[in-house]
Write a protein that holds these residues in place. Structure first.
Motif, mmCIF file in Angstrom:
data_model
loop_
_atom_site.group_PDB
_atom_site.id
_atom_site.type_symbol
_atom_site.label_atom_id
_atom_site.label_comp_id
_atom_site.label_asym_id
_atom_site.label_seq_id
_atom_site.Cartn_x
_atom_site.Cartn_y
_atom_site.Cartn_z
ATOM 1 N N ALA A 109 1.232 4.155 -3.067
ATOM 2 C CA ALA A 109 1.046 5.590 -2.825
ATOM 3 C C ALA A 109 2.277 6.380 -3.236
ATOM 4 O O ALA A 109 2.175 7.460 -3.833
ATOM 5 C CB ALA A 109 0.720 5.824 -1.357
ATOM 6 N N VAL A 128 3.925 13.044 -0.028
ATOM 7 C CA VAL A 128 2.929 11.972 -0.084
ATOM 8 C C VAL A 128 2.546 11.604 1.343
ATOM 9 O O VAL A 128 3.400 11.205 2.142
ATOM 10 C CB VAL A 128 3.484 10.734 -0.815
ATOM 11 C CG1 VAL A 128 2.473 9.584 -0.751
ATOM 12 C CG2 VAL A 128 3.823 11.058 -2.260
ATOM 13 N N VAL A 132 0.537 8.961 3.140
ATOM 14 C CA VAL A 132 0.049 7.661 2.694
ATOM 15 C C VAL A 132 -1.317 7.302 3.254
ATOM 16 O O VAL A 132 -2.189 6.818 2.536
ATOM 17 C CB VAL A 132 1.069 6.560 3.050
ATOM 18 C CG1 VAL A 132 0.518 5.178 2.677
ATOM 19 C CG2 VAL A 132 2.394 6.812 2.325
ATOM 20 N N GLU A 134 0.829 -1.207 0.000
ATOM 21 C CA GLU A 134 0.000 0.000 0.000
ATOM 22 C C GLU A 134 0.862 1.256 0.000
ATOM 23 O O GLU A 134 0.590 2.229 -0.715
ATOM 24 C CB GLU A 134 -0.908 -0.016 1.225
ATOM 25 C CG GLU A 134 -1.863 1.164 1.333
ATOM 26 C CD GLU A 134 -2.741 1.095 2.572
ATOM 27 O OE1 GLU A 134 -3.491 2.070 2.809
ATOM 28 O OE2 GLU A 134 -2.679 0.080 3.303
#
Length: 233
Positions: free
Chosen positions: A195, A207, A209, A191
């Motif tokens: 991202a 970013v 997440v 995951e």
């Protein structure tokens, strides 16, 4: 904005945990080659994966790697250590090691690879931070991630002139061996990797997440004590 397809990347700590997931995501998106580092690298069956020996606290080790990986276009500073002792009870050797690995290591990597990235068109430098960059009570690890966040923000300004995209990636805990002893909700490494790659290709400079990380970041204008995570008290 960086295109991963056809690119050459470097992932420090790329043969285990989050680093392995990042490597797999880059390859899934068509990266031509990924250099992966470890203190004791293992051979890979995938010809696109090039294992390299690296000790991020050793300038000579970093210089030797840079002499080999001259075609790199994406650098991901992922290698890190976590020592969980409170600052007042921590061994100073552990505090120093944490900063050498989590702060000065990525800076040395940036210094070594900035000219390479420039020569290869600008590319991207990605630093893996943490929600603990903005929280108190996480000992030397949290302090080191806060320092790395500041460092990344400065590098973004310094590298803008050569067209290098500098990305800071913040997250809660990913489900890796490094944090297996911490009782907290954890993200899958895949995951996180998705991202990061989405942000990289989307031109992001930061970013965030997971939702928890976004909530903590949005609360930075509140009192510091409100940013202490419950499981770290």
């Amino acid at each position: 904005m960086v295109r991963i397809e056809g690119a050459v990347a470097l992932v420090t700590g790329g043969q285990r945990g989050l680093g392995r997931a990042l490597t797999q995501e880059l390859l899934a998106r068509g990266a031509a080659k990924v250099y992966v580092t470890a203190r004791k690298p293992e051979a890979s069956a995938d010809p696109r994966v090039v294992p390299l020996e690296l000790e991020v606290t050793d300038p000579d080790s970093i210089a030797a790697m840079a002499e080999v990986a001259t075609d790199v276009e994406i650098v991901i500073n992922n290698a890190g250590v976590l020592r969980s002792a409170p600052l007042l009870k921590a061994e100073m050797a552990d505090v120093v090691e944490t900063f050498e690995t989590n702060v000065f290591g990525p800076l040395r990597i940036a210094q070594a690879f900035a000219p390479i990235l420039e020569a290869n068109g600008g590319g991207a430098l990605v630093d893996i931070h943490s929600v603990l960059s903005w929280s108190s009570g996480a000992g030397a690890y949290g302090a080191s991630k806060a320092a790395l966040w500041s460092l990344t923000n400065s590098l973004r300004i310094e590298l803008a002139g050569q067209g290098t995209q500098v990305v800071g990636v913040h997250l809660g805990f990913a489900d890796t061996d490094m944090v297996k002893g911490i009782q907290a909700q954890k993200l899958s490494p895949a995951e996180v990797a998705t991202a990061l790659a989405d942000g990289l290709e989307g031109g992001a400079t930061e970013v965030l997440v997971d939702e928890f990380t976004r909530q903590v970041k949005s609360g930075l204008n509140g009192p510091v004590e409100n940013l202490t995570l419950p499981f770290l008290r």
